[in-house]
Design an enzyme around this catalytic site. Structure first.
Site, short mmCIF file in Angstrom:
data_model
loop_
_atom_site.label_atom_id
_atom_site.label_comp_id
_atom_site.label_asym_id
_atom_site.label_seq_id
_atom_site.Cartn_x
_atom_site.Cartn_y
_atom_site.Cartn_z
N ASP A 247 4.57 3.21 -3.80
CA ASP A 247 3.95 1.88 -3.68
C ASP A 247 4.37 0.90 -4.77
OD1 ASP A 247 2.57 3.08 -1.63
OD2 ASP A 247 0.59 2.38 -2.28
N HIS B 134 3.90 5.63 -7.35
CA HIS B 134 4.20 4.22 -7.56
C HIS B 134 5.53 4.05 -8.30
CE1 HIS B 134 -0.17 4.37 -7.01
NE2 HIS B 134 -0.12 3.11 -6.60
#
Length: 284
Positions: A109, A254
């Protein structure tokens, strides 16, 4: 009529109106361009033909790029659906058709990020892993070449809103639509891929969000394993959380939003261990 023609007519009328017997006006010669001979022409023998002028042939224009289109997941050429379309996906077995047994999905992400996304891509290429990147529209605009690199490497690109508002679940339908649709457009323009999955920032879902992504043919995705790498709890903590996953799990990591050096190091240790357990990575 152009200005030159207008003045030409004006000159003719002055000559026509001149009184009889008046001396004729002396014509003024027009200036001529001075042609300077080229060095080749000054040394060429008498009667020789001047060198032929090479006229470049214009290149054929490149064909127009095909319009953006959805990219199927890595395990099937068909577009997948969900058993419960309005329920965020955490288990791959709820997809139709589901991926093969003993598969997991690594999702990344908040990118693309100019420092950490290339490191993640190099690591995934080294281990021949396909992942799913939930990317932010503003990052796509700022780093289009890096965004294209993600898609060109065979990873799936998905919608993570335009500006990553953690309050998405409390926004009006108009603002929700703006966040989702603009990101969808930007991602498609840059990568040629129309996202078919959406993740709400922070997992903050709402009926408005479900309505908008449904209008655009996207499925909602959450996660089953959250190592909280965004909080930088340490490489060991992130790695241990990832390696405890089970077949069918969606893993969350992430590559953007801050310092992701711990994430990169944790993935470097976790991916080989997960593959050694017989788990296979798939892209949504």
């Amino acid at each position: 009529m152009g200005a030159a023609g207008f003045f030409a007519l004006g000159a003719d009328s002055v000559l026509a109106d001149a009184p009889a017997g008046a001396p004729a006006a002396t014509p003024v010669p027009r200036p001529r361009a001075v042609i300077h001979p080229s060095p080749a022409s000054t040394t060429a023998p008498p009667g020789a033909q001047p060198p032929a002028t090479v006229v470049p042939v214009p290149a054929h224009p490149a064909p127009p790029a095909p319009p953006p289109a959805p990219r199927p997941p890595s395990w099937t050429p068909a577009r997948v659906t969900a058993a419960k379309p309005r329920k965020p996906i955490r288990d791959l077995k709820t997809l139709v058709p589901p991926p093969p047994p003993k598969t997991i999905a690594l999702t990344i992400d908040d990118g693309p990020h100019p420092e950490y996304t290339p490191q993640v891509l190099d690591l995934l290429a080294e281990h021949e892993v396909r992942a799913t990147f939930f990317i932010i529209g503003e990052q796509v605009v700022e780093y289009p070449q890096l965004t294209r690199r993600i898609a060109d490497a065979g990873h799936q690109v998905c919608n993570h809103t335009m500006s990553h508002p953690l309050s998405l679940g409390r926004l009006s339908t108009r603002k929700v639509r703006q966040e989702i649709v603009e990101a969808q457009t930007r991602i498609g323009q840059v990568t040629g891929v129309v996202p078919t999955f959406f993740r709400a920032p922070g997992g903050n879902w709402s009926p408005a969000t479900m309505d908008v992504i449904g209008e655009h043919g996207m499925l909602p995705v959450d996660w089953a394993v959250d190592p909280r790498d965004w909080a930088r709890p340490g490489v060991g903590s992130i790695r241990r959380a990832l390696t405890k996953c089970r077949a069918g799990d969606v893993l969350l990591c992430h590559d953007g939003g801050g310092d992701r050096s711990q994430t990169v190091k944790a993935l470097r240790g976790a991916i080989p261990r997960l593959k050694k357990r017989g788990l296979t990575f798939v892209a949504l």
